[in-house]
Scaffold this active site. Structure first.
Site, PDB file in Angstrom:
ATOM      1  NE  ARG A 107      -2.016  -1.532   3.439  1.00 26.14           N
ATOM      2  CZ  ARG A 107      -2.167  -1.119   4.693  1.00 26.14           C
ATOM      3  NH1 ARG A 107      -3.153  -0.309   5.028  1.00 26.14           N
ATOM      4  NH2 ARG A 107      -1.339  -1.524   5.635  1.00 26.14           N
TER       5      ARG A 107
ATOM      6  CG  ASN B  60      -3.934  -4.377   3.778  1.00 23.17           C
ATOM      7  OD1 ASN B  60      -3.431  -4.359   2.654  1.00 23.17           O
ATOM      8  ND2 ASN B  60      -3.204  -4.364   4.876  1.00 23.17           N
TER       9      ASN B  60
END
Length: 101
Positions: free
Chosen positions: A30, A48
């Protein structure tokens, strides 16, 4: 030098939705996406998901989104990207920056 109309500029702006599968959680994925998105002037988020995948929603110029998609497919060194499902749609302009969740 061509002067772009507001309509032409708006049509160059797009929204991209991507779902990334593989070893993409706990490996800096990320943050990797966020860094590249910010460099490309893209706004949105990377998040996520409970199934181990990562959701990316991003808005910006179509060319920049295509570059981000290539980075997503590569991922950071510790990641193992197995599959990326993605689509482009109409720009909504709902983000102010690029976040991670």
């Amino acid at each position: 030098m061509k002067k772009w109309s507001d309509t032409e500029v708006f049509e160059m702006l797009k929204r991209m939705y991507a779902r990334v599968y593989g070893l993409v959680q706990g490996v800096g994925f990320r943050k990797f996406v966020q860094i590249h998105a910010i460099r490309l002037g893209i706004k949105g988020y990377a998040k996520n998901l409970p199934d181990g995948s990562v959701e990316v929603v991003a808005e910006g110029y179509e060319e920049a989104l295509s570059k981000l998609l290539e980075r997503i497919k590569q991922g950071p060194p510790a990641a193992e990207v197995e599959k990326v499902d993605y689509s482009f749609s109409e720009y909504k302009g709902e983000f102010e920056d690029f976040e991670t969740y």
